[in-house]
Design an enzyme around this catalytic site. Structure first.
Site, PDB file in Angstrom:
ATOM      1  N   THR A 539       0.843  -1.187   0.000  1.00  0.00           N
ATOM      2  CA  THR A 539       0.000   0.000   0.000  1.00  0.00           C
ATOM      3  C   THR A 539       0.882   1.241   0.000  1.00  0.00           C
ATOM      4  OG1 THR A 539      -1.804  -1.125   1.123  1.00  0.00           O
ATOM      5  CG2 THR A 539      -1.818   1.260   1.223  1.00  0.00           C
ATOM      6  N   PHE A 541       1.207   5.122   0.859  1.00  0.00           N
ATOM      7  CA  PHE A 541       0.611   6.144   1.718  1.00  0.00           C
ATOM      8  C   PHE A 541       1.195   7.492   1.326  1.00  0.00           C
ATOM      9  CE2 PHE A 541       0.276   2.255   4.048  1.00  0.00           C
ATOM     10  CZ  PHE A 541      -0.900   2.354   4.782  1.00  0.00           C
TER      11      PHE A 541
END
Ligand code: PEP
Ligand code: MN
Length: 638
Positions: A539, A541
């Site tokens: 992921t 960010f």
């Protein structure tokens, strides 16, 4: 021995206990941990441990079974993190130390520093006192070499490390270098170990040519016992019967040492192999095995190096190695350490004047950073990683919007928010919020590997599980694993929240899926780690700030958003401008514009060459062909 103190121990009892131990000939070190405070008492004296156990305020006494005491994990459970200037070794950041084998001339060390700094190294190495096998070989420039090394370090904003070979030189070294190195040949020069330990300076202890792991840890013990608390171990290869390489890198020493000791361990792939082309693969193996960093020989012109030319990397080889380490870092749950770019980047003082500086020594206290989710959320793990070098305060927020608001109102200095998952795609809500908060800028990025764990109350086994709670996306990402069990799957609003929930319920058969860190936060246990179907799950960010000055000058990415006029080729003309400027497009995504059915905004990530290249011009040209153009941020992409 380890003396665990009662939480409620009175200060005077503590003082009396220390005096008692010191009078018996023990050296006492207090270690304040998260859950308990201990006294580590080390000495060559024998004592009946019951004499200690009965003293007021003592909870229990644990003898240390290993011959190394201060270096042992039995004494200190948490990893030691050694600070060398602004750089921390042993935490979640991989530290790259690089430079030539020897300092040769001012021009050579300056050029070396520039090269390794530009590629991303954070500490500069350079030998000035060389313990050479032959008395006729170059012996180093001595003090002049240290002076030049310091000058290069100062010029490029890097702490410096150099090898010390004589006890008489300790105070001279302290004038020039931030980190002392004990070379392989001196690993058992006990007088040198004592003198260096007494200096209190951070020290690298290299493993001896034919030293066992225990002998190596005993060398570290000497340094610790004489006063330094900051010891870094370095595996640099040992002598074996093999002749194709200069030494044999003992890769298994890394996990062994990490189990036995709390001290950080780094790898020197240069002296381990002795051959340039073998350095990068062995370096990556070291990182994969858990090393906290690397120390690598790099020379601007290796063919002319005065020592260790054949194992010194060419500048472009080092640059490639840095990129590979950066790519590998999230796989092992780490990130590359970077020097805060002077005055502008996160972690350094802001240029905004009225704004507080952000470095750890700032008086304003820890920097508040907002994230969405419960304690232990993946976002908090990313936060921990990104802001590791800074004193921060994590601020949990209920929604993404709350995190945006926290930054806008000034309650938080930064927010860290997921923007895209490598399997599930964009987090659209955050893309949309970026548009609604034009005062916020993207100032950084971090990639986190998503490793899901099955978590339950301590003692639970897999056959006890009946019900599994988690966010629907996490449940979906563990589909293969879950399919092989007949469990009830309960969708929950948040992964970490599902762990909090089962911790509160305390119902037999309950389990949750989240990251392993969440288990720790809520006193639960990981029953099975790595249950995600696809291990290549990351992921991204983004880090948001209200202040553009927080942007990193080492930026390599720009995020833009715009709409286009409703006519043929409108998007194409925008793309043409980027193509003409030779700017590499990393991402293009369209989102509907709220309130304007069938009209779209385009989000674009553009890779920036060093120095920005033709980007400013391209941006100017873009303004003429697109509408509502906004630069979301110019930042350093991980
Ligand atoms: C060095 O780092 O230049 C060096 C001499 O290393 P080692 O002591 O590991 O041989
Ligand atoms: Mn060398």
């Amino acid at each position: 021995m380890v003396i665990v103190l009662e939480r409620t121990i009175r200060e005077d009892d503590k003082t009396r206990l220390r005096t008692f131990l010191e009078e018996r000939g023990f050296r006492v070190r207090e270690i304040v941990g998260e859950n308990e405070t201990i006294f580590g008492a080390v000495g060559s004296v024998a004592i009946d441990i019951r004499e200690v156990e009965v003293r007021p305020g003592v909870e229990r006494v644990i003898p240390i079974t290993k011959p190394f005491k201060l270096a042992s994990r039995e004494l200190q459970k948490a990893d030691t993190v050694v600070a060398v200037g602004p750089i921390k070794i042993g935490g979640p950041r991989i530290v790259m130390i690089a430079g030539p084998c020897s300092v040769e001339t001012e021009a050579q060390i300056m050029e070396s520093a520039r090269i390794v700094r530009e590629s991303g190294a954070v500490i500069l190495r350079g030998g000035a006192f060389k313990p050479r096998s032959s008395p006729y070989a170059f012996q180093g420039l001595g003090e002049e070499g240290l002076r030049l090394l310091r000058k290069a370090g100062d010029e490029f904003g890097m702490p410096v490390v150099s090898e010390i070979v004589s006890t008489q030189d300790v105070s001279m070294f302290s004038d020039y270098v931030d980190l002392l190195q004990i070379g392989a040949r001196n690993m058992q020069n006990f007088e040198l170990l004592k003198a260096v330990g007494a200096s209190g300076r951070p020290v690298i202890v290299k493993r001896g040519l034919a030293a066992t792991i225990e002998e190596w840890l005993m060398a570290a013990e000497y340094v610790l016992a004489h006063g330094s608390e900051n010891v870094i171990l370095c595996e640099r290869g040992i002598r074996t019967f093999e002749t194709y390489t200069r030494n044999t890198l003992d890769i298994s020493a890394i996990p062994v040492v990490r189990k036995l000791s709390h001290l950080p361990v780094i790898v020197d792939p240069s002296h381990a192999t002795g051959i340039r082309d073998q350095v990068p693969p062995v370096a990556l193996a070291g990182i994969a095995a858990g090393a906290a960093g690397l120390i690598v020989e790099v020379h601007p012109d290796p063919d002319r190096a005065m020592s260790d030319g054949p194992q010194s990397l060419f500048p472009d080889q080092f640059e490639k190695l840095m990129r590979d380490v950066e790519a590998l870092a999230p796989v092992v749950g780490k990130e590359l350490s970077r020097i805060p770019t002077r005055g502008r980047s996160i972690g350094a003082a802001g240029t905004g004047g009225a704004r507080p500086a952000l470095s750890a020594d700032v008086t304003a206290g820890p920097v508040p950073v907002a994230f969405q989710g419960e304690r232990g959320a993946y976002s908090e793990m990313a936060l921990l990683r990104f802001f590791h070098d800074m004193e921060y305060r994590a601020m949990p927020c209920r929604s993404f919007r709350d995190a945006f608001d926290a930054v806008l109102s000034g309650a938080a200095r930064y927010a860290i928010l997921p923007i895209e998952n490598s399997l599930a795609g964009s987090v659209h809500e955050n893309y949309d919020l970026l548009l609604q908060y034009p005062d916020l800028t993207i100032v950084g990025e971090i990639k986190l590997r998503v490793e899901h764990s099955l978590i339950a109350a301590p003692g639970t086994t897999i056959s006890d599980v009946r019900r599994v709670y988690s966010h629907p996306q996490a449940l979906a990402q563990c589909h293969e694993f879950l399919r092989s069990h007949e469990w009830e799957l309960v969708p929950f609003y948040d992964t970490a929240g599902s762990v909090a929930h089962i911790a509160e319920q305390r119902e037999n058969g309950n389990a949750a899926i989240a990251n392993a860190g969440a288990a720790e936060v809520y006193g639960m246990e990981v029953i099975k780690a790595g249950i995600e179907t696809n291990p290549s799950n990351y992921t991204r960010f983004m880090i948001l700030s209200r202040d553009e000055d927080d942007s990193d000058t080492g930026a390599n990415m720009a995020g833009l958003v715009f709409s286009t006029p409703d006519r043929p080729g409108a998007l194409f003309s925008a793309m043409q401008i980027l193509a003409d400027a030779e700017l590499n497009l990393k991402k293009l995504e369209s989102r509907p514009i709220a309130g304007k059915p069938w009209q779209y905004m385009f989000y674009v990530d553009v890779e920036l060459p060093a120095g920005g290249g033709a980007f400013p011009d391209a941006l100017e040209r873009l303004r003429h062909v697109v509408e509502d153009l906004r630069v979301l941020g110019i930042f350093r992409a991980a």
